[in-house]
Design a protein around this motif. Structure first.
Motif, mmCIF file in Angstrom:
data_model
loop_
_atom_site.group_PDB
_atom_site.id
_atom_site.type_symbol
_atom_site.label_atom_id
_atom_site.label_comp_id
_atom_site.label_asym_id
_atom_site.label_seq_id
_atom_site.Cartn_x
_atom_site.Cartn_y
_atom_site.Cartn_z
ATOM 1 N N GLU A 1 0.803 -1.229 0.000
ATOM 2 C CA GLU A 1 0.000 0.000 0.000
ATOM 3 C C GLU A 1 0.834 1.276 0.000
ATOM 4 O O GLU A 1 0.287 2.365 -0.074
ATOM 5 N N ALA A 2 2.135 1.159 0.121
ATOM 6 C CA ALA A 2 2.983 2.344 0.295
ATOM 7 C C ALA A 2 3.038 3.197 -0.985
ATOM 8 O O ALA A 2 2.915 2.675 -2.096
ATOM 9 N N SER A 3 3.207 4.488 -0.800
ATOM 10 C CA SER A 3 3.405 5.367 -1.962
ATOM 11 C C SER A 3 4.831 5.185 -2.476
ATOM 12 O O SER A 3 5.702 4.673 -1.757
ATOM 13 N N TYR A 4 5.078 5.584 -3.703
ATOM 14 C CA TYR A 4 6.406 5.383 -4.291
ATOM 15 C C TYR A 4 6.707 6.480 -5.299
ATOM 16 O O TYR A 4 5.809 7.129 -5.834
ATOM 17 N N THR A 5 7.991 6.669 -5.532
ATOM 18 C CA THR A 5 8.453 7.494 -6.648
ATOM 19 C C THR A 5 8.927 6.540 -7.740
ATOM 20 O O THR A 5 9.042 5.328 -7.505
ATOM 21 N N ILE A 6 9.210 7.066 -8.922
ATOM 22 C CA ILE A 6 9.774 6.238 -9.994
ATOM 23 C C ILE A 6 11.135 6.828 -10.363
ATOM 24 O O ILE A 6 11.247 8.027 -10.639
ATOM 25 N N ARG A 7 12.154 5.973 -10.307
ATOM 26 C CA ARG A 7 13.518 6.399 -10.615
ATOM 27 C C ARG A 7 13.985 5.803 -11.938
ATOM 28 O O ARG A 7 13.613 4.666 -12.281
ATOM 29 N N MET A 8 14.821 6.535 -12.657
ATOM 30 C CA MET A 8 15.447 5.965 -13.841
ATOM 31 C C MET A 8 16.610 5.077 -13.397
ATOM 32 O O MET A 8 17.252 5.350 -12.375
ATOM 33 N N LYS A 9 16.848 4.020 -14.141
ATOM 34 C CA LYS A 9 17.949 3.109 -13.825
ATOM 35 C C LYS A 9 19.115 3.424 -14.767
ATOM 36 O O LYS A 9 19.084 3.081 -15.951
ATOM 37 N N ILE A 10 20.113 4.109 -14.234
ATOM 38 C CA ILE A 10 21.278 4.452 -15.054
ATOM 39 C C ILE A 10 21.951 3.145 -15.495
ATOM 40 O O ILE A 10 22.215 2.271 -14.662
ATOM 41 N N PRO A 11 22.196 2.970 -16.785
ATOM 42 C CA PRO A 11 22.740 1.685 -17.261
ATOM 43 C C PRO A 11 24.122 1.369 -16.685
ATOM 44 O O PRO A 11 25.004 2.218 -16.663
ATOM 45 N N LEU B 1 12.044 10.348 -11.526
ATOM 46 C CA LEU B 1 11.357 10.845 -12.728
ATOM 47 C C LEU B 1 9.909 11.224 -12.434
ATOM 48 O O LEU B 1 9.360 12.153 -13.032
ATOM 49 N N MET B 2 9.288 10.460 -11.510
ATOM 50 C CA MET B 2 7.889 10.715 -11.161
ATOM 51 C C MET B 2 7.792 10.770 -9.650
ATOM 52 O O MET B 2 8.271 9.866 -8.954
ATOM 53 N N LYS B 3 7.217 11.851 -9.143
ATOM 54 C CA LYS B 3 7.100 12.014 -7.698
ATOM 55 C C LYS B 3 5.969 11.146 -7.148
ATOM 56 O O LYS B 3 5.147 10.624 -7.911
ATOM 57 N N SER B 4 5.915 11.015 -5.829
ATOM 58 C CA SER B 4 4.920 10.138 -5.204
ATOM 59 C C SER B 4 3.489 10.626 -5.424
ATOM 60 O O SER B 4 2.540 9.856 -5.317
ATOM 61 N N ASP B 5 3.316 11.905 -5.771
ATOM 62 C CA ASP B 5 1.966 12.419 -6.055
ATOM 63 C C ASP B 5 1.567 12.221 -7.518
ATOM 64 O O ASP B 5 0.513 12.682 -7.957
#
Length: 372
Positions: A139-149, A177-181
């Protein structure tokens, strides 16, 4: 050729922002291309009411007319606003997740602070990248991070001002890249919009060089062609310190209120980092378009010399009086009304006499005291 000016509406327009918009305008017009305006308002906490109108009014004052934007569905808009494009960013960030180029990060601010206290202000430790499905909070909120190769050692790009720039990927952070909101960060929205708007040349301040490797990696992840990058040198005070937003003369409004002509300020700003290759220093906007060349932008920091601006302004005042007295009297009208001076032939003669001595339009107010 497509360029864009992409300010954040967080207050008054900085002199550096005027230079960025001017260089983008000049390059587009020189090459018969398009110049667009995009409002980058993804950081809603920093928004200042009225800033968008102030940006538009400043561009209009400086005659930097931008072109309308045609969207993918054929709709034509005056300018783009990032806060109105969230569905587009959601669609593309999902692509990155599906292709393994991004991952969800469930770390709380407390945990991130703890990591920083141990590791210093360095890269994220990729804790969430290695979580199994069972370990991921439901149920936790999350951000989305880019994965540097990991499999590519360097990101390399060519800058039209600074030349070849090569950055080791191991020092590039897994950027959020995307905030939790559910709203995008600057980096994601910037790259997506530049691609969709078909921006071919990105001309922006030197402070964005450190972010460019992340942007290049994002272009590569999406399989998109990278634009050409040009980063502009810093603007400094005469003592060499950075021209800060907190200083009054950093604002374009300061120069408007002080009575500088728009063509004089754009002329002055053009020479902050760009050199025409001749000894000429007085240019109309049309002449700047004709002469502008990215190859002639300097790498070194540029000092904002207000005495030089005064001289440039005095030359433009003189030219305007000699070539178009009627137009100059329109600019002068508020000051004439203030002194209850009639617009007649006597006034025209006095203005003509004063053209050699006046540095700013309001200076005529004191000059008139000798004659009225």
């Amino acid at each position: 050729v497509v360029t864009r000016f992409a300010p954040s509406p967080t207050g008054f327009m900085h002199l550096g922002a005027l230079r960025t918009s001017l260089f983008n305008y000049l390059f587009a017009r020189k090459n018969g291309g398009k110049f667009h305006l995009r409002i980058e308002d993804t950081d809603q906490k920093r928004l200042v009411p009225g800033s968008v109108e102030q940006i538009q009014n400043t561009l209009k004052w400086a005659s930097l007319n931008y072109d309308p934007i045609t969207l993918q569905d054929g709709t034509v808009i005056d300018h783009a606003v990032q806060s109105q494009r969230n569905e587009i960013y959601q669609y593309y960030v999902q692509q990155l997740l599906d292709n393994g180029y991004a991952y969800k990060c469930y770390c709380t601010e407390e945990r991130l602070e703890e990591v920083r206290s141990v590791r210093g202000p360095s890269k994220y430790d990729r804790h969430c990248l290695y979580l199994s499905e069972e370990e991921k909070p439901k149920e936790a909120s999350y951000t989305i991070r880019m994965k540097i190769p990991d499999n590519i050692q360097y990101t390399v790009f060519e800058d039209k001002v600074y030349g070849k720039i090569k950055i080791e990927n191991k020092i590039v952070d897994d950027q959020v890249l995307m905030k939790s909101d559910g709203t995008p960060t600057y980096h994601l929205a910037n790259v997506i919009d530049d691609h969709l708007m078909k921006v071919s040349h990105i001309i922006r301040g030197q402070e964005w060089i450190s972010s460019t490797p992340k942007h290049c990696i994002l272009y590569d992840m999406f399989g998109w062609e990278r634009p050409t990058f040009s980063h502009l040198p810093l603007l400094c005070n005469e003592d060499g310190s950075k021209l800060s937003k907190r200083q009054g003369h950093a604002s374009v409004d300061y120069y408007v209120n002080m009575g500088y002509l728009p063509e004089a300020l754009t002329n002055f700003v053009a020479l902050l980092g760009w050199h025409p290759g001749t000894n000429d220093e007085i240019f109309t906007l049309e002449e700047l378009v004709k002469n502008f060349d990215l190859e002639k932008i300097n790498k070194g920091n540029c000092k904002v010399d207000l005495l030089k601006l005064e001289w440039i302004n005095s030359q433009h005042i003189r030219t305007k009086i000699e070539k178009d007295m009627d137009q100059f009297l329109e600019i002068l009208r508020p000051h004439l009304q203030q002194k209850s001076i009639k617009e007649d032939e006597y006034l025209r003669k006095i203005v003509y006499i004063g053209r050699e001595r006046i540095k700013r339009v309001p200076d005529f107010v004191d000059f008139f005291d000798y004659f009225f």
